[in-house]
Write a protein that holds these residues in place. Structure first.
Motif, PDB file in Angstrom:
ATOM      1  N   LEU A  28       0.814  -1.223   0.000  1.00 49.26           N
ATOM      2  CA  LEU A  28       0.000   0.000   0.000  1.00 49.26           C
ATOM      3  C   LEU A  28       0.843   1.266   0.000  1.00 49.26           C
ATOM      4  O   LEU A  28       0.323   2.359  -0.213  1.00 49.26           O
ATOM      5  CB  LEU A  28      -0.924   0.003   1.228  1.00 49.26           C
ATOM      6  CG  LEU A  28      -2.088  -0.989   1.178  1.00 49.26           C
ATOM      7  CD1 LEU A  28      -2.733  -1.131   2.543  1.00 49.26           C
ATOM      8  CD2 LEU A  28      -3.131  -0.540   0.159  1.00 49.26           C
ATOM      9  N   GLY A 174       1.814   1.941   5.324  1.00 55.39           N
ATOM     10  CA  GLY A 174       0.538   2.143   4.624  1.00 55.39           C
ATOM     11  C   GLY A 174      -0.476   2.988   5.360  1.00 55.39           C
ATOM     12  O   GLY A 174      -1.608   3.141   4.883  1.00 55.39           O
ATOM     13  N   THR A 177      -4.939   3.097   5.869  1.00 56.62           N
ATOM     14  CA  THR A 177      -5.400   2.080   4.908  1.00 56.62           C
ATOM     15  C   THR A 177      -4.802   0.725   5.245  1.00 56.62           C
ATOM     16  O   THR A 177      -5.493  -0.297   5.227  1.00 56.62           O
ATOM     17  CB  THR A 177      -4.978   2.467   3.478  1.00 56.62           C
ATOM     18  OG1 THR A 177      -5.313   3.833   3.273  1.00 56.62           O
ATOM     19  CG2 THR A 177      -5.672   1.618   2.448  1.00 56.62           C
ATOM     20  N   SER A 178      -3.517   0.732   5.564  1.00 60.23           N
ATOM     21  CA  SER A 178      -2.831  -0.507   5.914  1.00 60.23           C
ATOM     22  C   SER A 178      -3.447  -1.113   7.175  1.00 60.23           C
ATOM     23  O   SER A 178      -3.674  -2.325   7.248  1.00 60.23           O
ATOM     24  CB  SER A 178      -1.350  -0.195   6.136  1.00 60.23           C
ATOM     25  OG  SER A 178      -0.678  -1.329   6.548  1.00 60.23           O
TER      26      SER A 178
ATOM     27  N   MET B   1      -8.288   2.728  -2.671  1.00 60.75           N
ATOM     28  CA  MET B   1      -6.883   2.321  -2.827  1.00 60.75           C
ATOM     29  C   MET B   1      -6.799   1.143  -3.791  1.00 60.75           C
ATOM     30  O   MET B   1      -7.734   0.352  -3.881  1.00 60.75           O
ATOM     31  CB  MET B   1      -6.307   1.941  -1.472  1.00 60.75           C
ATOM     32  CG  MET B   1      -6.165   3.114  -0.529  1.00 60.75           C
ATOM     33  SD  MET B   1      -4.800   4.196  -0.923  1.00 60.75           S
ATOM     34  CE  MET B   1      -5.156   5.584   0.150  1.00 60.75           C
TER      35      MET B   1
END
Lengths: 647, 70
Positions: A28, A174, A177-178, B1
């Motif tokens: 990511l 990331g 989001t990670s 994403m």
């Protein structure tokens, strides 16, 4: 607890999991270009991902271990935390509150408070929440490192630092989001890792009917498992297997010691709505969704597995209580482990008592005091009698064997050890690790957003470049992990620290929902009213705690240090009533002060922040049955059915 | 994403499931509950992982079909 030996396959499963979560962080990394990408995911994530992350972020090691512990201590009544508490609150968040959080374009919950009220209220919420996330994260990592030490014999420090380093690595690469993506993976890992333990345990006790039969016996003889302090105390046979009947019979008829009002209003409304609707840790997941519709569906998607989670996290505790009562295969509830220092003190007292020929009662009192745990008087008396002919190591072993106080946090590890052969053991341990990581990553990502946007950008460095804030977000992620580790050492070395931390957070959190409720649904609420109401609610919490106590506690950290005006049957009842008083005080104060202070926000400024001033939201879903309100009603009906089944 | 999380989830659980199945087969004759839990649970984990992979593949295929149509 005797150490478990891990085989090659167990290490392989652990290694594969760690490689995958770090790999997700690295994969990511190339999508993270701005501070918004790092701290808020750029509002780009689909609803099913944010929904499972919403649930997983709350499913830390504390939840997993703590709910199993409560399952053993209180039985199925623990489900009230889910079916009375979490589910209605999650539905309320989705249907009524998400439109304001998401529609206001606020990047965090404290920022919403700034838009709705003023900087004072935002600062109070941001600072208290920031400190709370660090301590929660620290308590969680401390618990995991202790469990790994007790279960596998791994070094506490090594476990603490390596586990934290893995979380740091993937969050640093990331960002949010990670954390969210790995939380989805961790959710499935937790389910697949613990489900076989529950299945094998239930099979071992002889199925559901055999379990309820054994738990009926537990309810009638709770002292046999040291579940109650009073050895003559007994409950109705359904106390461990009915959720509502023992509760309706009164606080002395259920093992929680809680009355209906405290359960429904204190836990079900004040504490649960306060947590699920205002805690940025979980709300942040919904705010990262790609659209308003996805943001509103996030808590509803999370509510579906959440409703069924008692089978995974509470049932193991009930199985452990039944197994211990029947002493199947010699199983007992894990006892508290005395430290080396406590055992040395106990040894000295035993030697002294044997030499001085102390009376059995005086000797027992001295040994119990030295070990600082509840002990078996018969075993201690026999030990003192035989002490002259025993070596030191044998006396220490027998002292530990005489400890009768249960370590409920050890219930899950004890079942994993009992039922998981090599292979499945690796999966269950990885699930335990995953639960800790999801909790820590959730807290750290909430902390770095709050620090960067609500403290650093708001008060320290206002007009810097986006690159600078992205850099700050990364830097504070490292700081957040290090502070979490420091908190872990604090609670590990100072046993009262955890009680004090949880107490202070209870004071701050209890009145918070009243502020949000009035802010979102009464346009007349002023910034001054909100700020002073919040302070007044917190002060009420502290005063209530200082003047009440629960049975079996002496004045001090557990309350009553000013004067004891009221005594509650249990700590839990005291906490639920404290929350009820704090909420009411905050509500009344905010209402009163708002009526006598000027509103500083115009109607235009409050548009999108207050229910009456916001245009009604048009549901984007084409199908009527996918609308949040419809889904919410279906989920509430499901929740009601579960309550009726286990009435 | 840009990452579809179903790929890593599917890959990881397929791998772990396959390992458990093989381990269950090799150690199945050694009683150390009457069921070979590694074998059966490994199969379930493997099926879950494969389902995730299939779902990710279908998602990717639908995405590329949409791009071609445009």
């Amino acid at each position: 607890m005797q150490n478990v030996h891990l085989g090659f396959i167990d290490f392989a499963i652990l290694a594969i999991y760690v490689l995958f979560v770090i790999g997700i962080g690295f994969a990511l990394k190339r999508y993270i270009k701005s501070s918004a990408d790092f701290l808020t995911s750029g509002r780009s994530i689909p609803a099913w991902v944010t929904g499972l992350a919403f649930l997983s972020a709350n499913l830390g090691a504390l939840e997993l271990v703590g709910m199993a512990a409560s399952g053993a201590k209180y039985g199925i009544a623990t489900c009230h935390f889910y079916w009375v508490g979490a589910i209605p609150a999650m539905i309320f968040l989705a249907v009524f509150m998400m439109p304001f959080y998401y529609g206001s374009k606020a990047r965090s919950v404290p920022e919403y408070l700034k838009l709705r009220f003023d900087e004072r209220t935002r600062a109070l919420n941001a600072i208290s929440f920031g400190v709370m996330t660090l301590f929660t994260s620290g308590i969680s990592v401390n618990l995991l490192a202790k469990l790994l030490h007790e279960l596998l014999g791994w070094n506490y420090n090594v476990s603490l630092w390596i586990c934290s380093a893995v979380v740091l690595l993937y969050v640093l690469k990331g960002g949010l989001t990670s954390a969210i993506y790995t939380e989805v993976l961790q959710f499935f890992m937790i389910v697949l890792g613990f489900a076989p333990v529950v299945y094998l345990g239930l099979r071992d006790v002889g199925g559901w009917h055999a379990l309820t039969r054994d738990l009926s016996a537990v309810a009638q003889h709770p002292a046999s498992l040291h579940l109650v302090a009073n050895s003559s105390q007994a409950f109705n046979p359904d106390a461990w297997t009915s959720a509502w009947k023992p509760l309706l019979a009164g606080s002395h008829s259920n093992p929680m010691g809680v009355d209906v009002f405290a359960m429904v209003f204190g836990l079900g409304f004040v504490l649960s709505f306060g947590y699920w609707c205002t805690n940025f840790l979980v709300v942040q997941r919904a705010m990262a969704a790609r659209s308003m519709s996805a943001a509103r569906r996030t808590p509803l998607i999370a509510a579906i597995p959440k409703m069924l989670f008692p089978a995974l996290v509470i049932l193991p505790g009930m199985i452990a209580a039944a197994l211990a009562f029947t002493a199947k295969d010699g199983y007992r509830l894990p006892p508290k482990i005395a430290t080396g220092g406590e055992l040395s003190q106990g040894l000295a007292v035993v030697r002294e008592a044997a030499n001085q020929h102390l009376g059995p009662q005086a000797a027992f009192a001295d040994v119990s005091k030295a070990i600082d745990m509840k002990m078996d008087s018969g075993k201690v008396a026999a030990l003192i009698q035989q002490a002259p002919s025993l070596d030191n190591a044998t006396i220490e072993t027998r002292l530990q064997d005489a400890v009768t106080e249960n370590d409920y946090d050890g219930v899950i590890p004890s079942l994993v050890k009992k039922y998981c052969p090599s292979g499945l053991l690796g999966l269950a341990l990885t699930a335990l690790l995953a639960s800790f990581m999801s909790g820590m990553a959730g807290n750290v990502t909430a902390f770095n957003t709050i620090w960067t946007y609500d403290i650093y950008q708001a008060y320290i460095a206002k007009d810097r470049s986006d690159e600078h804030y992205a850099w700050m977000g990364r830097a504070v992620t490292v700081v957040g992990i290090l502070l979490s580790i420091a908190c872990a050492y604090l609670v590990n070395h100072w046993s009262n620290a955890m009680d004090i931390v949880q107490l202070v957070f209870g004071f701050v959190n209890a009145p918070l929902f009243a502020t949000f409720l009035l802010g979102m649904f009464w346009a007349r609420t002023t910034g001054t009213g909100a700020f002073l109401g919040l302070l007044g609610g917190t002060a009420t919490s502290a005063l209530f705690h200082a003047t009440t106590l629960s049975v079996g506690n002496s004045p001090g950290i557990k309350g009553g240090y000013l004067h004891v005006f009221w005594t509650f049957p249990s700590d839990m009842a005291q906490n639920f009533w404290l929350a009820s008083f704090a909420f009411t005080a905050c509500l009344v104060l905010t209402l009163g002060i708002s009526l006598v202070t000027a509103q500083t926000k115009s109607k235009a400024e409050l548009k999108g922040l207050v229910y009456s001033l916001t245009p009604k939201l048009k549901d984007e879903e084409k199908a009527w049955y996918l609308r949040p309100a419809v889904l919410g009603v279906v989920l509430l009906a499901g929740c009601a059915v579960l309550n009726l089944i286990f009435w | 994403m840009g990452l579809d999380i179903r790929w890593p989830i599917g890959l990881m659980f397929s791998l772990v499931g396959a390992m458990l199945v093989l381990y269950g087969l090799f150690t199945g004759s050694n009683p150390e509950l009457g069921i070979n839990v590694n074998l059966y649970w490994g199969l379930l984990v493997l099926v879950f992982g494969a389902t995730m992979l299939f779902s990710a593949w279908r998602g990717a295929k639908a995405g590329s079909d949409r791009k071609q149509d445009e």
